[in-house]
Motif scaffolding. Structure first.
Motif, mmCIF file in Angstrom:
data_model
loop_
_atom_site.group_PDB
_atom_site.id
_atom_site.type_symbol
_atom_site.label_atom_id
_atom_site.label_comp_id
_atom_site.label_asym_id
_atom_site.label_seq_id
_atom_site.Cartn_x
_atom_site.Cartn_y
_atom_site.Cartn_z
ATOM 1 N N MET A 1 -84.159 -110.569 56.573
ATOM 2 C CA MET A 1 -84.423 -109.149 56.754
ATOM 3 C C MET A 1 -84.953 -108.572 55.447
ATOM 4 N N ARG A 2 -86.140 -108.039 55.490
ATOM 5 C CA ARG A 2 -86.715 -107.414 54.296
ATOM 6 C C ARG A 2 -86.265 -105.960 54.198
ATOM 7 N N ILE A 3 -85.994 -105.564 52.967
ATOM 8 C CA ILE A 3 -85.587 -104.197 52.673
ATOM 9 C C ILE A 3 -86.561 -103.643 51.643
ATOM 10 N N MET A 4 -86.909 -102.374 51.798
ATOM 11 C CA MET A 4 -87.805 -101.705 50.865
ATOM 12 C C MET A 4 -86.990 -100.780 49.974
ATOM 13 N N GLY A 5 -87.329 -100.748 48.701
ATOM 14 C CA GLY A 5 -86.714 -99.814 47.765
ATOM 15 C C GLY A 5 -87.755 -98.833 47.265
ATOM 16 N N LEU A 6 -87.376 -97.562 47.182
ATOM 17 C CA LEU A 6 -88.298 -96.526 46.722
ATOM 18 C C LEU A 6 -87.689 -95.726 45.580
ATOM 19 N N ASP A 7 -88.491 -95.508 44.554
ATOM 20 C CA ASP A 7 -88.147 -94.593 43.468
ATOM 21 C C ASP A 7 -89.071 -93.395 43.625
ATOM 22 N N VAL A 8 -88.527 -92.301 44.145
ATOM 23 C CA VAL A 8 -89.333 -91.127 44.469
ATOM 24 C C VAL A 8 -89.326 -90.154 43.298
ATOM 25 N N GLY A 9 -90.503 -89.871 42.789
ATOM 26 C CA GLY A 9 -90.644 -88.888 41.722
ATOM 27 C C GLY A 9 -91.474 -87.714 42.200
ATOM 28 N N SER A 10 -91.855 -86.858 41.276
ATOM 29 C CA SER A 10 -92.656 -85.694 41.654
ATOM 30 C C SER A 10 -94.145 -86.019 41.732
ATOM 31 N N LYS A 11 -94.555 -87.139 41.112
ATOM 32 C CA LYS A 11 -95.970 -87.514 41.115
ATOM 33 C C LYS A 11 -96.235 -88.889 41.708
ATOM 34 N N THR A 12 -95.207 -89.720 41.753
ATOM 35 C CA THR A 12 -95.382 -91.080 42.256
ATOM 36 C C THR A 12 -94.154 -91.539 43.030
ATOM 37 N N VAL A 13 -94.377 -92.568 43.835
ATOM 38 C CA VAL A 13 -93.286 -93.268 44.515
ATOM 39 C C VAL A 13 -93.442 -94.745 44.175
ATOM 40 N N GLY A 14 -92.469 -95.277 43.449
ATOM 41 C CA GLY A 14 -92.464 -96.704 43.153
ATOM 42 C C GLY A 14 -91.935 -97.455 44.359
ATOM 43 N N VAL A 15 -92.557 -98.599 44.667
ATOM 44 C CA VAL A 15 -92.193 -99.359 45.860
ATOM 45 C C VAL A 15 -91.824 -100.792 45.474
ATOM 46 N N GLU A 35 -96.721 -83.196 45.184
ATOM 47 C CA GLU A 35 -95.794 -82.283 45.859
ATOM 48 C C GLU A 35 -96.436 -80.929 46.142
ATOM 49 N N ASN A 36 -97.247 -80.442 45.212
ATOM 50 C CA ASN A 36 -97.868 -79.125 45.384
ATOM 51 C C ASN A 36 -98.813 -79.087 46.580
ATOM 52 N N ARG A 37 -99.473 -80.207 46.851
ATOM 53 C CA ARG A 37 -100.414 -80.269 47.973
ATOM 54 C C ARG A 37 -99.779 -80.886 49.219
ATOM 55 N N LYS A 38 -98.463 -81.083 49.161
ATOM 56 C CA LYS A 38 -97.706 -81.633 50.298
ATOM 57 C C LYS A 38 -98.208 -83.018 50.712
ATOM 58 N N GLN A 39 -98.584 -83.815 49.720
ATOM 59 C CA GLN A 39 -99.005 -85.194 49.966
ATOM 60 C C GLN A 39 -97.922 -86.106 49.403
ATOM 61 N N PHE A 40 -97.146 -86.702 50.296
ATOM 62 C CA PHE A 40 -95.955 -87.442 49.878
ATOM 63 C C PHE A 40 -96.044 -88.952 50.066
ATOM 64 N N GLY A 41 -97.154 -89.448 50.549
ATOM 65 C CA GLY A 41 -97.328 -90.889 50.672
ATOM 66 C C GLY A 41 -96.597 -91.531 51.840
ATOM 67 N N TYR A 42 -96.144 -90.729 52.788
ATOM 68 C CA TYR A 42 -95.406 -91.289 53.927
ATOM 69 C C TYR A 42 -96.235 -92.306 54.711
ATOM 70 N N ASP A 43 -97.519 -92.012 54.891
ATOM 71 C CA ASP A 43 -98.371 -92.925 55.662
ATOM 72 C C ASP A 43 -98.483 -94.283 54.971
ATOM 73 N N ARG A 44 -98.632 -94.263 53.646
ATOM 74 C CA ARG A 44 -98.734 -95.534 52.916
ATOM 75 C C ARG A 44 -97.414 -96.301 52.981
ATOM 76 N N VAL A 45 -96.312 -95.595 52.863
ATOM 77 C CA VAL A 45 -95.008 -96.256 52.980
ATOM 78 C C VAL A 45 -94.894 -96.911 54.357
ATOM 79 N N LYS A 46 -95.309 -96.199 55.385
ATOM 80 C CA LYS A 46 -95.240 -96.755 56.743
ATOM 81 C C LYS A 46 -96.121 -97.999 56.872
ATOM 82 N N GLU A 47 -97.312 -97.961 56.271
ATOM 83 C CA GLU A 47 -98.186 -99.142 56.288
ATOM 84 C C GLU A 47 -97.487 -100.340 55.649
ATOM 85 N N LEU A 48 -96.829 -100.107 54.516
ATOM 86 C CA LEU A 48 -96.126 -101.188 53.824
ATOM 87 C C LEU A 48 -94.925 -101.681 54.633
#
Length: 138
Positions: A1-15, A35-48
């Motif tokens: 079972m693979r698990i993903m770890g995320l380090d969520v910051g204000s400008k980047t998300v480490g994966v 964050e200001n433009r409401k772009q949180f990278g959810y789509d990229r996380v989902k792709e991964l």
């Protein structure tokens, strides 16, 4: 079972992603967010998540040293809640106090340039968060 770890910051998300047995964590990438433009990278996380066949996500929770929840931790909690609803997988919050500091110390000790440290620190912090989780749960 693979698990993903995320380090969520204000400008980047480490994966980071675990190996298939869930024993070790490897850095994958750093996602740029705004964050200001409401772009949180959810789509990229989902792709991964789909690419690596992830079954669970661990999001670092940057508690204060006195164990209270500050603004950054609140943001991480919200990120985790939204992510869970978007990907349909369990998302676990994991205490990540000092992981970014530890990651920076590791990179400095390895004589990594300031520019290169900036590029990889969040990914390394994600590795440390995920590895801590794996070590505790295995």
């Amino acid at each position: 079972m693979r698990i993903m770890g995320l380090d969520v910051g204000s400008k980047t998300v480490g994966v980071a992603i675990s190996d298939p047995l869930g024993w070790t964590a490897q850095g994958v990438e750093t996602i740029q967010i705004d964050e200001n433009r409401k772009q949180f990278g959810y789509d990229r996380v989902k792709e991964l998540v789909l690419e690596y066949e992830v079954e669970k996500v661990v999001v670092g929770l940057p508690k204060n040293m006195n164990n209270t929840i500050g603004p950054r931790a609140e943001s991480s909690k919200i990120y985790a809640e939204v992510l869970e609803s978007r990907i349909g997988l369990p998302v676990v919050l994991w205490d990540e106090r000092l992981t970014t500091s530890a990651a920076e110390r590791t990179l400095i000790e390895a004589d990594v340039s300031r520019k290169k440290r900036k590029e990889v620190i969040d990914k390394l912090a994600a590795v440390m968060i995920l590895q801590s989780y794996l070590d505790t749960t295995n």
